[in-house]
Design a protein around this motif. Structure first.
Motif, PDB file in Angstrom:
ATOM      1  N   ASP A 220       0.820  -1.195   0.000  1.00 53.22           N
ATOM      2  CA  ASP A 220       0.000   0.000   0.000  1.00 53.22           C
ATOM      3  C   ASP A 220       0.865   1.259   0.000  1.00 53.22           C
ATOM      4  O   ASP A 220       0.586   2.224  -0.724  1.00 53.22           O
ATOM      5  CB  ASP A 220      -0.919  -0.010   1.223  1.00 53.22           C
ATOM      6  CG  ASP A 220      -2.011   1.031   1.132  1.00 53.22           C
ATOM      7  OD1 ASP A 220      -2.950   0.824   0.353  1.00 53.22           O
ATOM      8  OD2 ASP A 220      -1.907   2.060   1.820  1.00 53.22           O
ATOM      9  N   ARG A 221       1.921   1.251   0.793  1.00 54.27           N
ATOM     10  CA  ARG A 221       2.823   2.411   0.822  1.00 54.27           C
ATOM     11  C   ARG A 221       3.506   2.608  -0.531  1.00 54.27           C
ATOM     12  O   ARG A 221       3.660   3.742  -0.998  1.00 54.27           O
ATOM     13  CB  ARG A 221       3.872   2.231   1.924  1.00 54.27           C
ATOM     14  CG  ARG A 221       3.339   2.424   3.308  1.00 54.27           C
ATOM     15  CD  ARG A 221       4.473   2.653   4.290  1.00 54.27           C
ATOM     16  NE  ARG A 221       4.000   2.641   5.660  1.00 54.27           N
ATOM     17  CZ  ARG A 221       4.751   2.879   6.720  1.00 54.27           C
ATOM     18  NH1 ARG A 221       6.051   3.142   6.536  1.00 54.27           N
ATOM     19  NH2 ARG A 221       4.254   2.848   7.937  1.00 54.27           N
ATOM     20  N   GLU A 224       1.008   4.165  -3.015  1.00 59.13           N
ATOM     21  CA  GLU A 224       0.823   5.603  -2.822  1.00 59.13           C
ATOM     22  C   GLU A 224       2.061   6.382  -3.265  1.00 59.13           C
ATOM     23  O   GLU A 224       1.953   7.438  -3.892  1.00 59.13           O
ATOM     24  CB  GLU A 224       0.498   5.900  -1.355  1.00 59.13           C
ATOM     25  CG  GLU A 224      -0.842   5.349  -0.882  1.00 59.13           C
ATOM     26  CD  GLU A 224      -2.024   6.057  -1.525  1.00 59.13           C
ATOM     27  OE1 GLU A 224      -1.828   7.133  -2.116  1.00 59.13           O
ATOM     28  OE2 GLU A 224      -3.150   5.527  -1.441  1.00 59.13           O
ATOM     29  N   LYS A 227       2.314   6.381  -7.207  1.00 57.56           N
ATOM     30  CA  LYS A 227       1.310   7.248  -7.813  1.00 57.56           C
ATOM     31  C   LYS A 227       1.741   8.704  -7.740  1.00 57.56           C
ATOM     32  O   LYS A 227       1.564   9.474  -8.697  1.00 57.56           O
ATOM     33  CB  LYS A 227      -0.035   7.099  -7.087  1.00 57.56           C
ATOM     34  CG  LYS A 227      -0.822   5.870  -7.428  1.00 57.56           C
ATOM     35  CD  LYS A 227      -2.283   6.032  -6.999  1.00 57.56           C
ATOM     36  CE  LYS A 227      -2.412   6.398  -5.533  1.00 57.56           C
ATOM     37  NZ  LYS A 227      -3.836   6.601  -5.138  1.00 57.56           N
TER      38      LYS A 227
END
Length: 391
Positions: A220-221, A224, A227
């Motif tokens: 997840d990190r 992010e 992106k």
């Protein structure tokens, strides 16, 4: 294209190292050679251990090489493992437990040494760093590593490394490079961290199995971070690569729908522009990104996306497989995408997909199925009422 042209016309020498055979070179047997170097001879294994500082008779070293499958990576790691034991004698290799439940073709012997290293390190920063690298399928950049090491720490992944000073971090890297578990520092890209793919796979699988929350949070990190790091609308393949990686990490973090809508459809393809394929020709990278929406590729889309999007990714995968010349693989997802559109009574897209599938059968030389699917496309176009599709 590059390696095919080199094989066709270049009088020079190009060496490629890869874990799989290069199918593009099969048409050039007169000018190319493909050698499998994963398994070596017992004599070569003996030499690897000897160069690594392991002591023992020639017979003992060759016996150890055979015990570890004559696997080059396993023996390089074994040499480093034994060199840290006083006396550096090969007899200590017998104390390393076997992994009888791991098939040899999945790296049983090198994984055996990796497990021994992990037991030696214990629950500390060494194993955490290796698990961090297990989140990647490519070299990790300094920015990606920093995103993982950022506060707050992730239990099971960065609890120890997050607290390290820069000097302690550099010493940790040096220790793991000495073992061979982390690749030497690159002279071309000194800021990246890498490891052998089997090392990444081993510790990544361990993280996912034993610490699933840390696996999701780590991905997840990275999702992010990537992106934010990429331009909103990249114009080159190089600038697009962080977004392709973001899709992969987003899918591993369980954020399939968001990764599909916002990153893949919104920024990589630019919606109906299909920028990544029509403008950049990045069919291979695009297909790799799509693999995150399947389990397994290219048969079953994941449950984390809508039913309409399942048909959408099936169709995209089939189209890209066809563009890459992988015709036999392309037929199944294209057929599934067609049936999905019919089930949803999306007659226009069903007509388009039937037309594409007909072209695939025609290219493959299956004229009977090509004609049957073409007739089906006509019927579906009539049902859609769309004048262009009917034409």
């Amino acid at each position: 294209v590059l390696i095919s042209e080199l094989a066709r016309a270049s009088p020079g020498l190009c060496i490629i190292t890869t874990r799989g055979p290069v199918a593009d070179l099969n048409p050039f047997p007169a000018t190319t050679r493909q050698e499998d170097l994963e398994q070596i001879s017992a004599e070569a294994g003996r030499a690897l251990l000897r160069v690594g500082g392991v002591r023992g008779t020639d017979a003992e070293l060759e016996g150890a090489a055979r015990d570890f499958g004559n696997h080059a990576l396993a023996l390089n790691l074994l040499a480093a493992y034994l060199h840290a034991i006083p006396g550096h004698h090969v007899s200590h290799a017998r104390q390393i437990p076997d992994l009888a439940d791991v098939p040899e073709e999945e790296g049983r012997h090198p994984r055996r040494v990796m497990a021994a290293f992990a037991a030696r390190f214990g629950d500390g920063p060494e194993v955490e760093l290796l698990r961090m690298l297990g989140l990647f399928d490519k070299p990790a950049t300094a920015g990606e590593i920093a995103a993982l090491r950022a506060a707050p720490p992730i239990p099971g992944l960065t609890a120890h490394v997050q607290a390290l000073s820069e000097a302690e971090w550099l010493r940790l890297l040096e220790r793991l490079r000495e073992t061979g578990l982390v690749a030497p520092k690159s002279t071309h890209r000194p800021d990246v961290l890498d490891a052998h793919p089997l090392v990444r796979e081993h510790f990544g699988a361990q993280l996912r199995r034993e610490h699933p929350d840390a696996w999701r949070e780590g991905n997840d990190r990275l999702y992010e971070h990537l992106k934010a790091a990429a331009p909103e609308r990249p114009d080159t393949l190089e600038a697009m690569m962080p977004l392709f990686a973001a899709v992969a990490h987003g899918c591993r973090a369980g954020r399939h729908q968001e990764a599909l809508d916002e990153v893949y459809w919104g920024r990589i393809t630019r919606r109906d522009e299909f920028f990544s394929t029509k403008k950049l020709g990045a069919f291979g990278a695009d297909l790799a990104a799509l693999s995150g929406f399947f389990d397994p590729p290219w048969r079953t889309p994941v449950d984390g996306i809508t039913e309409a999007d399942k048909g959408f990714v099936l169709n995209l995968a089939g189209f890209r497989l066809r563009a890459l010349g992988r015709l036999a693989e392309a037929a199944q997802p294209m057929q599934a995408a067609l049936e999905a559109a019919i089930e949803q009574e999306d007659w226009k897209n069903a007509a388009i997909r039937a037309g594409n599938l007909s072209e695939l059968h025609l290219t493959s030389g299956d004229l009977t199925r090509a004609l049957e699917t073409a007739r089906r496309s006509v019927d579906l176009a009539d049902r859609s009422g769309d004048a262009f599709q009917r034409m």
